[in-house]
Design a protein around this motif. Structure first.
Motif, short mmCIF file in Angstrom:
data_model
loop_
_atom_site.label_atom_id
_atom_site.label_comp_id
_atom_site.label_asym_id
_atom_site.label_seq_id
_atom_site.Cartn_x
_atom_site.Cartn_y
_atom_site.Cartn_z
N GLU A 290 -1.08 30.67 -39.34
CA GLU A 290 -0.47 30.81 -38.02
C GLU A 290 0.95 30.25 -38.01
N ARG B 97 0.67 34.23 -28.77
CA ARG B 97 -0.07 33.66 -29.89
C ARG B 97 -1.23 32.78 -29.43
N ALA C 84 -2.84 28.28 -33.25
CA ALA C 84 -1.44 28.48 -32.85
C ALA C 84 -1.04 27.48 -31.78
N GLU D 237 -8.03 31.44 -34.05
CA GLU D 237 -6.61 31.61 -34.35
C GLU D 237 -5.71 31.22 -33.18
#
Length: 375
Positions: A207, A54, A180, A176
């Motif tokens: 997220e 992630r 995360a 993103e």
């Protein structure tokens, strides 16, 4: 016995340890350097990393690493590598490059030499003199650091931060992968409330929702909404990710499934699913944030006030934020990413801990205010 390869998971400066923990959770040992985390494993490791990491931006496959300080040597050592094992006869293979503190400082020349060496190698393998390069792209990078050359193939395509759910952008979208990482640096538990007072296009809460339920579970619910699949325990998810013996067929089918979902535009459905069941949005002034019962975590990326015309407004926002948190969120942990060096003074409290991070090219601090322990 399957062949073992070396991989590099790239990381934003300051987040290498977070990326390393994610890779270790998949069951692989790691070696951390500035901006990257290296690990070894079979070809399945590459697929697992691209599916489940992630916080990493890309996963690169290391083809070779060697010392070189002349163009002739760079050519010969590059040509000696087994490029035919990875690049098909119809593959496109552009070469990118970078050089730091190395004798071979001309990046364009290094790119040209590496490209020529690969072509010569493939000529010998495929018995042809010309390559159309009309197929899938295998992006190659030659990275020189203190006369040590590392040649890699990018396995992530567009980049791991492109999850597929973002169609509209705010004025200053948060990447993103960084969102995360901000969540993973908190003490948030999946059964707690997480609030982002400056959510913009919703990257942080989305997220967080994706962490609550794995992408595999979300896709299953989209395709089979009445299948009755419930939540997996955190232990169960960890166990699934650590399974090194997952068959190539299962993993390949899942990768095809992701592509099909994108082709059918069902990723939009995934976002709708997450928004309707896991995320709530509302508008409120900072000094009127609604109080929420119980404990939780505030995670935010507020305006930085880097432009003179915004500075006074941002100072007021920080002051109001500190006052409202003390009024309504005194038992919560608070995490704030900002480039404003006066934040603690304006907020009205010193952070429990600070961590230096980069939001793109902007140097920031991640201010962490830990909740008071229950007595």
């Amino acid at each position: 016995m399957s062949k073992t390869y070396t991989y590099i998971a790239t990381a934003t400066m300051g987040l290498e340890s977070i990326v390393a923990k994610e890779i270790q959770a998949l069951g692989y040992d790691t070696e951390v350097e500035n901006g990257k985390v290296m690990f070894e494993g079979p070809i399945e490791a590459m697929i697992e990393a691209n599916l489940w990491l992630r916080t990493s931006d890309r996963v690169k496959l290391v083809i070779g690493k060697f010392h070189t300080d002349t163009f002739d040597d760079l050519f010969e050592q590059t040509k000696a590598l087994p490029w035919e094992e990875f690049i098909p006869v119809y593959g496109e293979f552009p070469v990118d490059g970078r050089s730091v503190k190395s004798t071979l400082f001309s990046i364009s020349d290094c790119q040209r030499i590496v490209k020529k060496a690969i072509v010569e190698r493939l000529k010998q393998t495929y018995n042809q003199d010309w390559f159309q390069e009309e197929g899938p792209q295998f992006k190659i990078e030659v990275a020189l650091l203190k006369d040590e050359a590392t040649l890699t193939i990018d396995t992530s395509g567009e980049g791991l931060h492109k999850r597929g759910y973002r169609y509209l952008h705010s004025m200053a979208p948060l990447k993103e992968t960084l969102a995360a990482a901000l969540i993973k640096l908190t003490n948030w538990r999946y059964d707690q409330v997480l609030v982002d007072p400056f959510c913009g296009s919703g990257t942080i809460p989305i997220e967080a929702a994706l962490m609550q339920r794995t992408l595999r579970q979300v896709f299953t619910e989209i395709l089979h909404p009445n299948s009755g699949h419930g939540y997996q325990s955190k232990r169960g998810v960890r166990h699934e990710r650590r399974r090194k013996k997952r068959s190539m067929i299962e993993t390949s089918i899942f990768m095809v499934l992701i592509k099909i979902l994108k082709w059918l535009n069902l990723v939009r459905t995934m976002r709708s699913w997450l928004t309707s069941r896991r995320i709530g949005f509302s508008r409120s002034a900072v000094d009127q944030l609604p109080a929420i019962d119980g404990r939780g975590v505030l995670v935010m990326n507020p305006p930085y006030g880097t432009r003179l015309e915004d500075e006074r407004a941002v100072q007021k926002i920080y002051s109001q934020l500190g006052t409202r948190v003390r009024e309504a969120y005194d038992d919560w942990s608070v995490y704030v990413l900002t480039a404003n060096e006066q934040f603690e003074l304006l907020y009205g409290a010193d952070a429990t801990k600070k961590r230096k991070l980069y939001n793109g090219n902007i140097k920031t601090d991640y201010y962490q205010y830990w909740a008071k322990r229950k007595r």
